[in-house]
Design a protein around this motif. Structure first.
Motif, PDB file in Angstrom:
ATOM      1  N   LEU A   7      39.492  31.144  37.017  1.00  0.00           N
ATOM      2  CA  LEU A   7      38.187  31.795  36.339  1.00  0.00           C
ATOM      3  C   LEU A   7      38.112  33.242  36.560  1.00  0.00           C
ATOM      4  N   PHE A   8      37.981  34.109  35.442  1.00  0.00           N
ATOM      5  CA  PHE A   8      37.708  35.442  35.574  1.00  0.00           C
ATOM      6  C   PHE A   8      36.409  35.783  35.084  1.00  0.00           C
ATOM      7  N   VAL A   9      35.378  36.499  35.811  1.00  0.00           N
ATOM      8  CA  VAL A   9      34.133  36.640  35.454  1.00  0.00           C
ATOM      9  C   VAL A   9      33.514  38.012  35.353  1.00  0.00           C
ATOM     10  N   PRO A  10      33.778  38.856  34.215  1.00  0.00           N
ATOM     11  CA  PRO A  10      33.542  40.241  33.980  1.00  0.00           C
ATOM     12  C   PRO A  10      32.008  40.296  34.093  1.00  0.00           C
ATOM     13  N   GLY A  11      31.710  41.554  34.273  1.00  0.00           N
ATOM     14  CA  GLY A  11      30.211  41.855  34.430  1.00  0.00           C
ATOM     15  C   GLY A  11      29.926  43.472  34.427  1.00  0.00           C
ATOM     16  N   VAL A  12      28.748  43.631  34.798  1.00  0.00           N
ATOM     17  CA  VAL A  12      28.306  45.035  34.961  1.00  0.00           C
ATOM     18  C   VAL A  12      28.548  45.687  36.289  1.00  0.00           C
ATOM     19  N   ALA A  13      29.697  46.700  36.370  1.00  0.00           N
ATOM     20  CA  ALA A  13      30.228  47.164  37.750  1.00  0.00           C
ATOM     21  C   ALA A  13      30.609  46.343  38.660  1.00  0.00           C
ATOM     22  N   GLN A  14      30.952  44.903  38.214  1.00  0.00           N
ATOM     23  CA  GLN A  14      31.793  44.088  38.885  1.00  0.00           C
ATOM     24  C   GLN A  14      32.496  43.013  38.366  1.00  0.00           C
ATOM     25  N   ALA A  15      33.580  42.491  38.881  1.00  0.00           N
ATOM     26  CA  ALA A  15      34.514  41.426  38.264  1.00  0.00           C
ATOM     27  C   ALA A  15      34.760  40.623  39.411  1.00  0.00           C
ATOM     28  N   THR A  16      35.090  39.430  38.984  1.00  0.00           N
ATOM     29  CA  THR A  16      35.225  38.336  39.916  1.00  0.00           C
ATOM     30  C   THR A  16      36.713  37.516  39.490  1.00  0.00           C
ATOM     31  N   LEU A  17      37.645  37.294  40.321  1.00  0.00           N
ATOM     32  CA  LEU A  17      38.600  36.714  39.984  1.00  0.00           C
ATOM     33  C   LEU A  17      38.524  35.446  40.803  1.00  0.00           C
ATOM     34  N   TYR A  18      38.407  33.977  40.519  1.00  0.00           N
ATOM     35  CA  TYR A  18      38.391  33.097  41.270  1.00  0.00           C
ATOM     36  C   TYR A  18      39.525  32.054  40.998  1.00  0.00           C
ATOM     37  N   ARG A  19      40.237  31.717  42.102  1.00  0.00           N
ATOM     38  CA  ARG A  19      41.137  30.900  42.308  1.00  0.00           C
ATOM     39  C   ARG A  19      40.794  29.445  42.443  1.00  0.00           C
ATOM     40  N   ASN A  20      41.529  28.575  41.472  1.00  0.00           N
ATOM     41  CA  ASN A  20      40.987  27.132  41.669  1.00  0.00           C
ATOM     42  C   ASN A  20      41.913  26.543  42.650  1.00  0.00           C
ATOM     43  N   THR A  21      41.490  25.967  43.721  1.00  0.00           N
ATOM     44  CA  THR A  21      42.085  25.474  44.707  1.00  0.00           C
ATOM     45  C   THR A  21      42.611  23.973  44.537  1.00  0.00           C
ATOM     46  N   GLY A  22      42.034  23.481  43.573  1.00  0.00           N
ATOM     47  CA  GLY A  22      42.496  21.988  43.234  1.00  0.00           C
ATOM     48  C   GLY A  22      41.904  20.929  44.055  1.00  0.00           C
ATOM     49  N   GLN A  23      40.924  21.420  44.823  1.00  0.00           N
ATOM     50  CA  GLN A  23      40.276  20.762  45.837  1.00  0.00           C
ATOM     51  C   GLN A  23      38.714  20.596  45.356  1.00  0.00           C
ATOM     52  N   GLY A  24      38.369  20.993  44.120  1.00  0.00           N
ATOM     53  CA  GLY A  24      37.115  20.945  43.403  1.00  0.00           C
ATOM     54  C   GLY A  24      36.222  22.347  43.946  1.00  0.00           C
ATOM     55  N   ARG A  25      37.077  23.156  44.441  1.00  0.00           N
ATOM     56  CA  ARG A  25      36.460  24.437  44.984  1.00  0.00           C
ATOM     57  C   ARG A  25      37.091  25.863  44.527  1.00  0.00           C
ATOM     58  N   PHE A  26      36.600  27.024  44.308  1.00  0.00           N
ATOM     59  CA  PHE A  26      37.050  28.098  43.932  1.00  0.00           C
ATOM     60  C   PHE A  26      37.284  28.983  45.062  1.00  0.00           C
ATOM     61  N   GLU A  27      38.026  29.858  45.131  1.00  0.00           N
ATOM     62  CA  GLU A  27      37.886  30.952  46.156  1.00  0.00           C
ATOM     63  C   GLU A  27      37.935  32.447  45.456  1.00  0.00           C
ATOM     64  N   ASP A  28      37.326  33.633  45.988  1.00  0.00           N
ATOM     65  CA  ASP A  28      37.017  34.679  45.509  1.00  0.00           C
ATOM     66  C   ASP A  28      38.447  35.509  45.740  1.00  0.00           C
ATOM     67  N   VAL A  29      39.268  35.842  44.919  1.00  0.00           N
ATOM     68  CA  VAL A  29      40.563  36.283  45.414  1.00  0.00           C
ATOM     69  C   VAL A  29      40.650  37.727  44.633  1.00  0.00           C
ATOM     70  N   THR A  30      39.488  38.498  44.179  1.00  0.00           N
ATOM     71  CA  THR A  30      39.464  39.613  43.453  1.00  0.00           C
ATOM     72  C   THR A  30      40.306  40.676  44.129  1.00  0.00           C
ATOM     73  N   ALA A  31      39.908  40.928  45.384  1.00  0.00           N
ATOM     74  CA  ALA A  31      40.291  41.856  46.391  1.00  0.00           C
ATOM     75  C   ALA A  31      41.815  41.791  46.489  1.00  0.00           C
ATOM     76  N   LYS A  32      42.137  40.465  46.938  1.00  0.00           N
ATOM     77  CA  LYS A  32      43.351  40.289  47.329  1.00  0.00           C
ATOM     78  C   LYS A  32      44.379  40.570  46.008  1.00  0.00           C
ATOM     79  N   ALA A  33      44.034  39.966  44.780  1.00  0.00           N
ATOM     80  CA  ALA A  33      44.668  40.048  43.665  1.00  0.00           C
ATOM     81  C   ALA A  33      44.766  41.560  43.148  1.00  0.00           C
ATOM     82  N   GLY A  34      43.713  42.662  43.505  1.00  0.00           N
ATOM     83  CA  GLY A  34      44.273  43.896  43.341  1.00  0.00           C
ATOM     84  C   GLY A  34      43.325  44.181  41.862  1.00  0.00           C
ATOM     85  N   ILE A  35      42.138  43.371  41.398  1.00  0.00           N
ATOM     86  CA  ILE A  35      41.460  43.386  40.140  1.00  0.00           C
ATOM     87  C   ILE A  35      40.474  44.376  40.729  1.00  0.00           C
TER      88      ILE A  35
END
Length: 545
Positions: free
Chosen positions: A135-163
């Motif tokens: 899931l990617f969530v765009p917004g005002v002066a922020q953007a968040t890329l969430y990776r679905n772990t497959g265990q019912g939870r998402f992790e914020d990987v925005t910085a790691k991904a280079g977005i």
């Protein structure tokens, strides 16, 4: 008269004279939100300062985050300020798990999706090909890329991904631009806005302040991030040519408009000409909207383009584009003539009359009655909450449904049961939430509850296709599905800043025989499938070799 003009005139005449088929029954919709368990209210945090960001949120996502076969709902939310942290739980983004029979449970906290900042939209796809939708969530002066772990939870990987974030991103879309099997991210940017920079717009004598027109702000270029396949992305906005074009982007449609096997990107721009980025070679894009005939409607003036949906509305095997706009502008329908040329088919299709009286945001081109022809649903409301003080218009409006009668559209909003529900609608997605083969509608509205419109029929036969790529990306995004000569582009970007990752829905009308399905995968592989029956969902896997 040029050959192009002659072809356009002939197409207009054919479109206008297309025979009307027998009038099928109109599907009926019922808002089942009150008993659904979905308590989300889009908190846009309106202020006397009329910050422009307050009237623009409303995109959302419909996808099966936990792989149980039921479509779940994710709603991005606003914030008290554009600050990074959410002010309180009122502004948390929300994820609702579908437990069946139009019942949902709030799983936001366990999923880790409370979010941050002032969010605008959502874009869903399995960017790491692990079988779990991200899931990617765009917004005002922020953007968040969430990776679905497959265990019912998402992790914020925005910085790691280079977005990296722009000043203001409204929407985003996933597309495999170079057909390497890894999904890339296109981000739609709007205006160079900062908190406290809003000027006074409206009537000073009456002390009526309104949201300013985008003409008072500088636009932004869009962004393109190439997926390296290792969890990181490379910003190729400049190298690809995307960054050379400054617009005021609202939404995007991913579709191969010229049938060359590569995904192109159409971007709606607010108050300035639209963009059509033609994919040249998987690395570079050229902006061709004006030459293609989709930069402006036929009357030659830019409109307040909001949402966009693609679909083969006239059954000629080519993807067309439908754009929502404000009252008096109509919702332009760009009909694909082939050869990277479109004409304005809004009036011949009989869309101009009903849409000229509405202001639209979210839009779906989808077969709501399963008769084999894609219909139109729109989420409506004016952008100005004080418009009634300046003209004979209403801020809140009902959503609308227009049925495809064979090249022309019939406004059936009242018969469909939507006319009495007025709100400041924004996002809209058409999806089969209860797996009964009929597409339901979900809409958001500013400061109010969402609406979940159950499709109670009647409807014809249908087929659902769940694609699984092997050589292509796992989601099969960019594939073309052909059933009965009608082509459907597989995409997760829909409407206004929204996203849908589900089955490819095909209406079959009165058909009783099993159709032959042809799939052109992003890898170039062509596959013919004889499905085992109708009125069911069938999973199709791309041949490995």
């Amino acid at each position: 008269m040029s050959p192009r003009s002659s072809a356009a005139v002939a197409a207009l005449v054919a479109f206008a004279l297309a025979p009307l088929t027998a009038q099928a029954p109109v599907p009926r919709f019922e808002n089942v939100q009150p008993a659904s368990g979905v308590a989300f209210v889009l908190a846009n945090a309106p202020t006397p300062a009329k910050r422009l960001i307050e009237t623009m949120p409303g995109g959302f996502a419909v996808f099966d985050y936990d792989g149980d076969g039921r479509l779940d709902l994710f709603f991005p939310n606003g914030n008290a300020t554009p600050a990074t942290a959410k002010a309180d739980a009122t502004f948390h983004n929300r994820l609702y798990r579908n437990v069946g029979d139009f019942r949902f449970e709030d799983v936001t906290e366990s999923a880790g999706l409370q979010g941050r900042g002032y969010a605008m939209g959502a874009a869903v796809a399995d960017f790491d090909n692990d079988g779990h939708p991200d899931l990617f969530v765009p917004g005002v002066a922020q953007a968040t890329l969430y990776r679905n772990t497959g265990q019912g939870r998402f992790e914020d990987v925005t910085a790691k991904a280079g977005i990296t974030a722009s000043r203001w991103a409204v929407a985003a879309a996933w597309t495999d631009i170079d057909r390497d099997g890894h999904l890339d991210l296109f981000v739609v940017n709007y205006l160079d806005w900062t908190d406290g920079a809003d000027r006074f717009c409206g009537d000073r004598l009456r002390d009526l302040r309104v949201y300013c027109h985008p003409k008072f702000y500088t636009g932004l270029p869009n962004q393109l991030f190439r997926n390296r396949g290792d969890g990181t992305f490379e910003d190729i906005s400049k190298a690809s040519g995307i960054a050379a074009h400054v617009g005021k982007g609202m939404s995007a449609a991913i579709v191969d408009v010229d049938a060359d096997g590569r995904d192109d990107v159409f971007v709606t721009n607010d108050g300035v000409p639209n963009f059509l980025f033609r994919n040249v070679d998987g690395k570079r894009f050229e902006e061709t909207a004006l030459l293609a005939g989709v930069a402006l409607p036929g009357f030659g003036k830019a409109v307040s383009s909001m949402g966009v949906a693609s679909g083969d509305v006239n059954a000629d095997g080519r993807p067309d584009l439908l754009v929502t706009a404000l009252k008096g502008e109509t919702f332009p329908l760009y009909v694909n003539d082939g050869g990277l040329m479109f004409h304005d088919g809004t009036h011949p299709s009989r869309l101009a009359g009903p849409t000229g009286q509405r202001s639209g945001w979210g839009v779906a081109v989808a077969d709501l009655d399963n008769d084999g022809r894609p219909d139109v649903a729109t989420a409506n409301s004016h952008v100005n909450d004080r418009i009634d003080q300046f003209e004979a218009s209403s801020y809140v409006e009902p959503n609308s449904v227009l049925l495809n009668r064979g090249g022309t559209f019939d406004d059936v909003t009242t018969q469909a049961g939507l006319a009495s529900a007025t709100a400041a609608h924004r996002g809209l997605v058409a999806a089969d939430l209860d797996a009964d083969g009929r597409l339901d509608l979900v809409t958001t509205s500013l400061g109010g509850p969402i609406e979940i419109w159950k499709n109670a029929g009647p409807a014809g036969h249908w087929l659902g296709l769940r694609l699984r790529g092997t050589r292509s990306n796992r989601d099969g995004l960019g594939a073309i599905v052909i059933v009965g000569g009608r082509r459907t582009s597989v995409t997760s970007a829909v409407g206004y800043a929204s996203s849908l990752r589900g089955t490819v829905h095909v209406g079959l009308g009165n058909a009783t025989t099993t159709p032959v399905v042809e799939i052109i995968w992003p890898s170039g592989v062509r596959q013919r499938v004889t499905v085992p029956g109708i009125d069911r969902v069938v999973e199709v896997t791309e041949p490995a070799a």
